[in-house]
Design an enzyme around this catalytic site. Structure first.
Site, PDB file in Angstrom:
ATOM      1  N   LEU A 104       0.860  -1.180   0.000  1.00 49.43           N
ATOM      2  CA  LEU A 104       0.000   0.000   0.000  1.00 49.43           C
ATOM      3  C   LEU A 104       0.897   1.231   0.000  1.00 49.43           C
ATOM      4  O   LEU A 104       1.915   1.262   0.696  1.00 49.43           O
ATOM      5  CB  LEU A 104      -0.900   0.024   1.244  1.00 49.43           C
ATOM      6  CG  LEU A 104      -2.110  -0.917   1.257  1.00 49.43           C
ATOM      7  CD1 LEU A 104      -2.772  -0.884   2.626  1.00 49.43           C
ATOM      8  CD2 LEU A 104      -3.109  -0.531   0.177  1.00 49.43           C
ATOM      9  N   ASP A 105       0.520   2.247  -0.767  1.00 53.45           N
ATOM     10  CA  ASP A 105       1.275   3.492  -0.777  1.00 53.45           C
ATOM     11  C   ASP A 105       1.252   4.132   0.606  1.00 53.45           C
ATOM     12  O   ASP A 105       0.320   3.903   1.391  1.00 53.45           O
ATOM     13  CB  ASP A 105       0.672   4.465  -1.782  1.00 53.45           C
ATOM     14  CG  ASP A 105       0.729   3.946  -3.211  1.00 53.45           C
ATOM     15  OD1 ASP A 105       1.700   3.237  -3.538  1.00 53.45           O
ATOM     16  OD2 ASP A 105      -0.193   4.252  -3.987  1.00 53.45           O
ATOM     17  N   PRO A 106       2.245   4.978   0.933  1.00 56.06           N
ATOM     18  CA  PRO A 106       2.214   5.676   2.223  1.00 56.06           C
ATOM     19  C   PRO A 106       0.917   6.455   2.448  1.00 56.06           C
ATOM     20  O   PRO A 106       0.424   6.530   3.581  1.00 56.06           O
ATOM     21  CB  PRO A 106       3.418   6.621   2.133  1.00 56.06           C
ATOM     22  CG  PRO A 106       4.376   5.893   1.232  1.00 56.06           C
ATOM     23  CD  PRO A 106       3.509   5.226   0.200  1.00 56.06           C
TER      24      PRO A 106
ATOM     25  N   ALA B 180      -2.006   5.573   1.555  1.00 58.18           N
ATOM     26  CA  ALA B 180      -3.144   4.662   1.710  1.00 58.18           C
ATOM     27  C   ALA B 180      -3.244   4.109   3.119  1.00 58.18           C
ATOM     28  O   ALA B 180      -2.257   3.989   3.849  1.00 58.18           O
ATOM     29  CB  ALA B 180      -3.028   3.518   0.710  1.00 58.18           C
TER      30      ALA B 180
END
Length: 325
Positions: A48-50, A52
């Site tokens: 997951l992106d930071p 998210a």
């Protein structure tokens, strides 16, 4: 300065359904829970992106052997798309590249654009992504200012649906930050950031992600997620309280058809030998012992023969050595 004591790691098997907070990378979140649990081996299933939040399954110990299967699972997200601004990362963490006015948009036009991005589609991943070229993540090359070419690839979008567009309906597009709230269900390798970017282009104004939350990952459709704060509180009560958060490995194996073996067959598999029979279906399967405990992953060939692939440590039996002559 007083140094923190070094973590003494332990063998631990199971799956944690972490509610990743905003602002941490998936690896940073993984390392925090690994140290909380003192697990000697850990891995997450799908970054997951930071920016998210939401479900990040973390596999401890032997559960890391099924992590690859969870990576390819169907996933669901809620996201917020900010219209009118394109960024270099396709989300709010990046630098704005261009701004365009947002036209008057009605539900029919939005739904038509969403439908065009549903099904088997071609998608270009963001240049700021963890995809690797020459063994290096693309985001590392992009941050150095190197030109990054990303090829389109085919992905599966099962659902891309409008949840709310209150400030855009009936031509009311003069809001300071016109947004769409969207729901996405997709397969492996799909980037929600790319979906939102492409949606913005279809709507003629550009867009980027400002919020993203992963709701579930198969087979965890109704997950009981644990925040870092809740886990820290449990850790202070003792490791037994903390370990009670873990799911058994079997909970993550629903994606594989199951085959049961008897004790003699389990012994052969544990020694690395195939087992003849009429096992079904053909392909990758989860192997269970007579009591229902998972032994690991195997493969069934067209003739119904079962061979071991990735067995868990407790399933592996070393054959006795022959006595010396």
């Amino acid at each position: 300065m007083t140094q923190r004591p070094r973590t003494v790691f332990r063998k631990l098997d199971g799956i944690l359904l972490l509610d990743k907070p905003r602002g941490l990378s998936s690896n940073q979140a993984l390392q925090r829970v690994r140290h909380l649990f003192r697990a000697d081996k850990a891995g997450h299933t799908g970054s997951l992106d930071p920016l998210a939040t939401g479900l990040l399954p973390v596999c401890f110990g032997e559960a890391t052997k099924i992590a690859g299967g969870l990576l390819g699972a169907r996933k669901a997200y809620d996201t917020v798309a900010r219209l009118g601004v394109v960024t270099d990362t396709d989300d709010a963490e990046g630098q704005p590249l261009r701004e365009r006015p947002v036209p008057a948009l009605g539900v029919e036009r939005i739904d038509a654009a969403l439908q065009a991005l549903t099904g088997r589609i071609r998608q270009r991943p963001p240049i700021y992504s963890a995809l690797k070229r020459g063994g290096e993540p693309l985001y590392a090359k992009a941050r150095r200012g190197e030109p990054v070419e990303v090829e389109e690839r085919e992905v599966e979008v099962h659902a891309f649906e409008l949840q709310s567009a209150a400030d855009l309906l009936d031509g009311l597009s003069g809001a300071a930050a016109p947004q769409l709230r969207l729901h996405v269900e997709c397969g492996s390798g799909t980037y929600v950031r790319s979906l939102v970017r492409d949606l913005g282009e279809l709507l003629g104004c550009g867009a980027h992600v400002t919020e993203l939350r992963r709701l579930w990952v198969d087979p965890f459709r109704e997950p009981r997620m644990w925040t870092l704060e809740a886990l820290q509180a449990l850790a202070e009560r003792g490791e037994r309280s903390l370990d009670a958060c873990l799911l058994p490995i079997e909970a993550g194996m629903a994606a594989w058809p199951q085959v049961r073996v008897n004790a003699a067959q389990a012994l052969r598999l544990g020694q690395g030998q195939s087992v003849a029979g009429d096992f079904r279906p053909a392909g990758s399967v989860a192997i269970l012992d007579p009591g229902g405990r998972a032994l690991g992953l195997g493969a069934v060939d067209a003739a119904g023969c079962l061979r071991p692939q990735r067995l868990f440590a407790w399933a592996c039996v070393q054959p006795p050595r022959a006595p010396p002559p």
